[in-house]
Design an enzyme around this catalytic site. Structure first.
Site, PDB file in Angstrom:
ATOM      1  N   LYS A  76       0.854  -1.200   0.000  1.00  0.00           N
ATOM      2  CA  LYS A  76       0.000   0.000   0.000  1.00  0.00           C
ATOM      3  C   LYS A  76       0.887   1.245   0.000  1.00  0.00           C
ATOM      4  CE  LYS A  76      -3.916   1.903   2.684  1.00  0.00           C
ATOM      5  NZ  LYS A  76      -4.832   1.651   3.823  1.00  0.00           N
ATOM      6  N   SER A 153      -9.695   2.111   2.849  1.00  0.00           N
ATOM      7  CA  SER A 153      -8.740   2.757   1.980  1.00  0.00           C
ATOM      8  C   SER A 153      -7.810   1.795   1.240  1.00  0.00           C
ATOM      9  CB  SER A 153      -7.894   3.752   2.785  1.00  0.00           C
ATOM     10  OG  SER A 153      -7.194   3.088   3.821  1.00  0.00           O
ATOM     11  N   SER A 177     -10.082  -0.211   7.100  1.00  0.00           N
ATOM     12  CA  SER A 177      -9.529  -0.150   5.746  1.00  0.00           C
ATOM     13  C   SER A 177      -8.886  -1.431   5.215  1.00  0.00           C
ATOM     14  CB  SER A 177      -8.505   0.970   5.653  1.00  0.00           C
ATOM     15  OG  SER A 177      -9.181   2.185   5.542  1.00  0.00           O
TER      16      SER A 177
HETATM   17  N1  GLN Z   1     -13.381   4.591   6.366  1.00  0.00           N
HETATM   18  C1  GLN Z   1     -12.454   4.875   7.414  1.00  0.00           C
HETATM   19  C2  GLN Z   1     -12.084   6.332   7.382  1.00  0.00           C
HETATM   20  O1  GLN Z   1     -12.401   6.966   6.438  1.00  0.00           O
HETATM   21  C3  GLN Z   1     -11.307   3.952   7.289  1.00  0.00           C
HETATM   22  C4  GLN Z   1      -9.971   4.543   7.299  1.00  0.00           C
HETATM   23  C5  GLN Z   1      -8.864   3.559   7.532  1.00  0.00           C
HETATM   24  O2  GLN Z   1      -9.051   2.496   8.122  1.00  0.00           O
HETATM   25  N2  GLN Z   1      -7.676   3.943   7.110  1.00  0.00           N
HETATM   26  O3  GLN Z   1     -11.498   6.844   8.267  1.00  0.00           O
END
Ligand code: GLN
Length: 485
Positions: A76, A153, A177
């Site tokens: 990532k 994400s 995410s």
């Molecule tokens: N949807 C969550 C957010 O927008 C997930 C983010 C994450 O786990 N990096 O914060």
């Protein structure tokens, strides 16, 4: 069988038996990326030359001692990899490409085992989002339906694994995410206990919530990767000195007598019927294997997402302060003075979601509001953790849906950030409590869109959820399903 479709476990056996070479395996993933990524947009930087070079060296050495030796993976884009452009998919680092002088502990540990990073995968900007729509490289498409998001994400990682562009991928899970994109794309994903894996060298979003974990093609593969990446790191003071179990040994297939809690707060009126059915069907499968499933209550569940969206922006507002255009990243010309310079750099460099969180976090942390928001949210966080402590006194693991519905259409939440935040509804309480949770495929909708089952364990309880996930996976056909691309 195309090599790129193999699980890590299968590929390792084939590599060891010299039926395939690491070079062929890496090349098969490269070919796949070249064929399908024009559509998916999962891979935003290709490290093919260095990957082939590493594979060649491994083949010459001929030793496949670690189950990860010669295994290609995607990283990532918020993980630093020495010499590889790293941007967290933000213009603030992309415009004057940031090339880190060091690698994350996780990438180091994987390299030491002989795993080969073949590229960087797409993410929401600094991992803020649930769809990769906030990435400066554009959205990643879902391999099952390219009009839909792959989730986020870690959407690039999930789509990359699901589309067989790699054998596994690294993700981060701050508020879901890893688990949500895994569910949307039909892969497995594990958010480990906070402190089990090192955050060193991974760009911080919300430091008390961020975790590092894998997305794979099977639960067994999650166990294999976790054995290599887990454990104390002197460079991350929040990592635990607890011994790392041999997770693969936990996959006995035997869940007879395992006590599984089904929290009533996750099954609410008006919930998606197909999501509910898929979890109810999973309960039957687990019971047939001898598990004892009973209803439990986690009374503070409804406060988890509101609490997350106070605490997360607070930590974001502090972590984003370092992107000031002076030490690294985007620069501008013609600023009137220093304050104007910061202003212009951050106005140009950050996207709307990052700016929104910086503003909310700065507001909630300001002297007049700190007690009302930040301190209050921390108190509620303690109550959510206590819910789990109480529940795990009576059950070994807890199961629930991963998401309220299947992958949504690209643009569905445009202009409505709060509706997007509610996509995390089942994913934030585990984060508040710091406990591990995995996502394993458990069905599909009538439109052939994947659905995921969440399994949560107590702190350091990865073995129990991996055992249950593996037993469930082997009793069903869901994990093996592939999108036709
Ligand atoms: N949807 C969550 C957010 O927008 C997930 C983010 C994450 O786990 N990096 O914060």
């Amino acid at each position: 069988m195309d090599m790129n479709t193999m699980t890590i476990a299968k590929a390792h056996t084939a590599l060891k038996a010299k039926e395939i070479s690491a070079t062929e395996l890496v090349q098969s993933c490269i070919d796949r990326i070249e064929n399908v990524d024009g559509v998916l947009n999962a891979v935003i930087h290709k490290s093919f030359d260095s990957a082939l070079e590493q594979a060649k060296n491994i083949d010459q050495g001929g030793e496949f001692n670690s189950p990860l030796t010669g295994i290609p993976y995607l990283t990532k884009d918020n993980y630093n990899e020495k010499g590889v452009p790293t941007t967290a998919c933000s213009n603030v680092l992309r415009d004057k490409v940031y090339i880190p002088p060091f690698s994350s502990t996780t990438n180091e540990r994987l390299s030491a085992a002989g795993a080969i990073s073949i590229g960087k995968s797409n993410t929401d900007e600094f991992t803020m989002g649930g769809s990769t729509e906030t990435s400066c490289y554009g959205v990643t498409k879902n391999p099952w339906d390219t009009t839909r998001v792959a989730g986020g994400s870690s959407g690039g990682s999930a789509a990359g694994v699901a589309a067989d562009e790699c054998l596994f991928a690294l993700g981060t899970d701050t508020g879901g995410s890893i688990r949500q994109p895994a569910a949307f794309c039909n892969c497995t994903g594990l958010r480990p206990t906070y402190g089990r894996t090192s955050r060193y060298g991974v760009m911080s979003m919300a430091s008390s919530l961020d975790t590092i974990g894998p997305l794979c093609k099977s639960v067994e593969d999650l166990a294999i990767v976790m054995e290599t990446i887990s454990g104390h790191d002197p460079m991350d003071g929040t990592t635990s000195k607890n011994d790392v179990p041999q997770y693969s040994k936990a996959l006995t297939g035997d869940i007879k007598g395992m006590k599984i809690g089904l929290p009533k707060e996750y099954f609410i009126d008006g919930m998606d019927a197909e999501v509910e059915q898929s979890v109810r069907d999973a309960v039957k499968v687990l019971e047939e294997q001898g598990a004892i499933v009973k209803e439990i209550s986690l009374p503070h569940t409804k406060y988890a997402t509101p609490c997350y969206y106070v605490l997360c922006p607070c930590e974001v507002s502090s972590n984003m302060a370092r992107y000031d255009g002076i030490r690294f990243g985007h620069t501008v010309n013609g600023a009137k003075d220093l304050v104007d310079y910061y202003h212009q750099v951050r106005t140009d460099g950050f996207g709307d979601e990052v700016k929104r969180r910086i503003m909310i976090g700065t507001y909630a942390l300001s002297a007049g509001y700190f007690d009302a928001y930040y301190r209050q949210a921390q108190k509620v966080r303690t109550l959510i953790k206590k819910d789990f402590d109480d529940a795990f006194a009576n059950v070994d693991i807890i199961i629930s849906p991963v998401t309220p519905g299947p992958a949504f259409t690209i643009g569905a939440y445009e202009g409505d950030p709060v509706a997007m935040y509610l996509e995390d509804i089942f994913l934030d309480s585990q984060v508040m409590a710091g406990i591990p949770a995995l996502s394993v495929p458990c069905g599909c909708t009538k439109d052939n869109l994947p659905l995921g089952l969440q399994m949560m364990g107590p702190q350091w309880g990865e073995e129990a959820i991996l055992r249950a996930g593996d037993a469930y996976e082997k009793a069903t056909e869901w994990s093996g399903r592939k999108a036709s691309l």
